[in-house]
Motif scaffolding. Structure first.
Motif, PDB file in Angstrom:
ATOM      1  N   ALA A 269      -4.228 -65.113 -46.407  1.00  0.00           N
ATOM      2  CA  ALA A 269      -5.210 -64.933 -47.476  1.00  0.00           C
ATOM      3  C   ALA A 269      -6.566 -64.505 -46.935  1.00  0.00           C
ATOM      4  N   VAL A 270      -6.759 -64.645 -45.613  1.00  0.00           N
ATOM      5  CA  VAL A 270      -8.045 -64.272 -45.022  1.00  0.00           C
ATOM      6  C   VAL A 270      -8.348 -62.789 -45.255  1.00  0.00           C
ATOM      7  N   PHE A 271      -7.315 -61.948 -45.373  1.00  0.00           N
ATOM      8  CA  PHE A 271      -7.549 -60.517 -45.553  1.00  0.00           C
ATOM      9  C   PHE A 271      -8.055 -60.199 -46.964  1.00  0.00           C
ATOM     10  N   VAL A 272      -7.781 -61.076 -47.909  1.00  0.00           N
ATOM     11  CA  VAL A 272      -8.348 -60.938 -49.248  1.00  0.00           C
ATOM     12  C   VAL A 272      -9.728 -61.585 -49.307  1.00  0.00           C
ATOM     13  N   VAL A 273      -9.888 -62.695 -48.597  1.00  0.00           N
ATOM     14  CA  VAL A 273     -11.134 -63.464 -48.661  1.00  0.00           C
ATOM     15  C   VAL A 273     -12.279 -62.724 -47.964  1.00  0.00           C
ATOM     16  N   ILE A 274     -12.014 -62.052 -46.840  1.00  0.00           N
ATOM     17  CA  ILE A 274     -13.096 -61.431 -46.065  1.00  0.00           C
ATOM     18  C   ILE A 274     -13.937 -60.454 -46.891  1.00  0.00           C
ATOM     19  N   PRO A 275     -13.354 -59.463 -47.583  1.00  0.00           N
ATOM     20  CA  PRO A 275     -14.225 -58.561 -48.363  1.00  0.00           C
ATOM     21  C   PRO A 275     -14.936 -59.264 -49.512  1.00  0.00           C
ATOM     22  N   LEU A 276     -14.271 -60.242 -50.149  1.00  0.00           N
ATOM     23  CA  LEU A 276     -14.926 -60.987 -51.227  1.00  0.00           C
ATOM     24  C   LEU A 276     -16.092 -61.812 -50.687  1.00  0.00           C
ATOM     25  N   TYR A 277     -15.885 -62.459 -49.542  1.00  0.00           N
ATOM     26  CA  TYR A 277     -16.927 -63.274 -48.913  1.00  0.00           C
ATOM     27  C   TYR A 277     -18.107 -62.384 -48.492  1.00  0.00           C
ATOM     28  N   ALA A 290     -16.677 -55.022 -40.862  1.00  0.00           N
ATOM     29  CA  ALA A 290     -16.228 -54.627 -39.534  1.00  0.00           C
ATOM     30  C   ALA A 290     -16.434 -55.745 -38.526  1.00  0.00           C
ATOM     31  N   LEU A 291     -17.590 -56.418 -38.581  1.00  0.00           N
ATOM     32  CA  LEU A 291     -17.870 -57.514 -37.662  1.00  0.00           C
ATOM     33  C   LEU A 291     -16.856 -58.642 -37.821  1.00  0.00           C
ATOM     34  N   LEU A 292     -16.596 -59.052 -39.062  1.00  0.00           N
ATOM     35  CA  LEU A 292     -15.690 -60.173 -39.297  1.00  0.00           C
ATOM     36  C   LEU A 292     -14.259 -59.817 -38.924  1.00  0.00           C
ATOM     37  N   GLU A 293     -13.830 -58.614 -39.294  1.00  0.00           N
ATOM     38  CA  GLU A 293     -12.472 -58.199 -38.940  1.00  0.00           C
ATOM     39  C   GLU A 293     -12.336 -58.021 -37.424  1.00  0.00           C
ATOM     40  N   ALA A 294     -13.383 -57.523 -36.778  1.00  0.00           N
ATOM     41  CA  ALA A 294     -13.350 -57.369 -35.326  1.00  0.00           C
ATOM     42  C   ALA A 294     -13.253 -58.721 -34.633  1.00  0.00           C
TER      43      ALA A 294
END
Length: 434
Positions: A269-277, A290-294
């Protein structure tokens, strides 16, 4: 896929390395494995870049209302083919030359991404075109990944299985890192057209790499052998059992898979949460995504290469890693600070990478060779079954709950899976002999 032939130059290089008491990295010693591994890096980098970029495009540009649901539906489309097509994937990987499966999957994905790039040149890009492309690309990857995983023991000697597994699993980490650094940034600067064009180049590059190498026959796994002609089917293998019997006769492995399936409901679920966050809490842009995904991808990359060094029985080490991941995913729900969140995602990524290496290497040794095509397709389906559900549930919840609440839910949800994994015994007590 089948293993590489040993050329005279490679034999000489190996002898020199042995004389010096050192061994060159596996991807240099085994050039075919290196080429196929690089091809997987390109394909998974492309699909991850596409996922990250389109998720951000949906949240930041394309959808005004129900952003969470739109993002969740997209991620579900990216994960559904691996679940639905598991029997077809197993039959295909078991029947056809692995080189042909890998090459065809990469080439078709390149064509799909290229078509989307052309379609996105217009003023209005229909969402249905993006979702259709996501389904097609995920379908190609659903064939590519288990095909490569099945072939690891055929590409390398037994002593190199864990090293090869680490390289293979690091592909996902490298892909996540590449997608993190490029996906959202490309969308901010070049839109979906530029994103799709970059994906097409990566897929077609992978197809060229795979087409340029030759593999050993399947019967020669782990030993020198002749090479297979391009485009031929595998040599006759021992009779394979029905898919339902594979896990039925491996209760220890089945229990591990069930634990990780439950864990995946909350980790992915982190891949859905990151852009929302990023949009709602941090008020950031593509650079923040980019920073969070990196951070997540870098942690997973380090974990893929260091996972074999984590001490303890695999189930115990896995339980500790899941517990640490639960803490790392929950902390952003309490502290909304960009460096803290990046650090937490790095820790979570490391846990995921380390666990993957330990357990995939374990499965390579516990699962009979004749069952591996079916098993790894089933493994992908079982683990992937939670991905569409997690994407939809957390995406829909994101339209009603704060992303910080979703972070806390992720952490709490991981704890039961960690406890269940810790209570499992060893393979001798439950799964029988290797």
């Amino acid at each position: 896929m089948t293993a590489t032939s040993v050329t005279a130059s490679e034999t000489q290089d190996a002898g020199v390395a042995g004389a010096e008491g050192r061994r060159a990295p596996l991807i240099l010693r085994n050039r075919t494995f290196g080429a196929v591994w690089l091809g997987q890096v390109l394909t998974q980098a492309a699909v991850r870049m596409f996922q990250v970029g389109v998720s951000w495009w949906l949240v930041a540009y394309a959808v005004r209302d129900a952003r969470g649901l739109a993002s969740g539906l997209f991620m579900a489309a990216c994960t559904l083919p691996a679940v639905v097509l598991a029997p077809v994937v197993a039959a295909t990987v078991g029947r056809f030359a692995h080189r042909s499966v890998l090459r065809t999957g990469a080439a078709v994905a390149g064509a799909v991404a290229g078509a989307l790039a052309v379609c996105a040149q217009g003023e209005h890009l229909p969402l249905v075109a993006v979702y259709a492309a996501a389904l097609a690309l995920a379908t190609c990857q659903a064939f590519f990944d288990p095909c490569l995983t099945t072939s690891v023991p055929e590409l390398v000697d037994d002593v190199d299985i864990e090293t090869a597994t680490g390289f293979e699993l690091s592909t996902q980490s490298l892909a996540g890192l590449g997608g993190a650094l490029l996906g959202a940034l490309i969308v901010d600067r070049a839109g979906v057209a530029g994103l799709a064009a970059g994906c097409a180049v990566a897929y077609l590059g992978a197809a060229v790499l795979i087409a340029g190498v030759r593999f050993r026959a399947a019967a020669a796994a782990g030993t020198p052998s002749t090479t297979e002609p391009a485009g031929t089917t595998e040599e006759a293998a021992p009779q394979r059992r029905p898919l339902r019997r594979i896990l039925g006769e491996l209760p220890y492995v089945r229990a591990i898979l069930l634990c990780f399936t439950a864990a995946n409901l909350f980790t992915t679920a982190v891949f859905v949460v990151i852009p929302l966050y990023t949009r709602s809490v941090l008020a950031g842009g593509g650079g923040t995504v980019a920073l969070l995904e990196a951070s997540l991808g870098t942690g997973a990359l380090v974990g893929a290469f260091t996972g074999a060094r984590v001490p303890g029985r695999p189930t115990v080490a896995g339980a500790y890693c899941l517990g640490l991941m639960a803490l790392a995913l929950a902390l952003p729900g309490l502290v909304a600070d960009r460096p803290v969140i990046a650090g937490c995602l790095g820790v979570a990524g490391w846990c995921a990478g380390a666990v993957s290496v330990r357990f995939v290497a374990l499965f390579q040794r516990l699962v009979p060779t004749a069952d591996k095509p079916g098993f790894f397709a089933v493994m992908q389906a079982v683990l992937g079954a939670s991905l569409p559900v997690a994407s939809l549930v957390f995406g829909l919840a994101g339209d009603f709950l704060s992303p910080r609440t979703l972070c806390l839910a992720q952490g709490v949800g991981l704890l039961p899976a960690a406890c269940a994994l810790a209570l499992l015994g060893g393979p001798r007590t439950s799964a029988g002999k290797r």
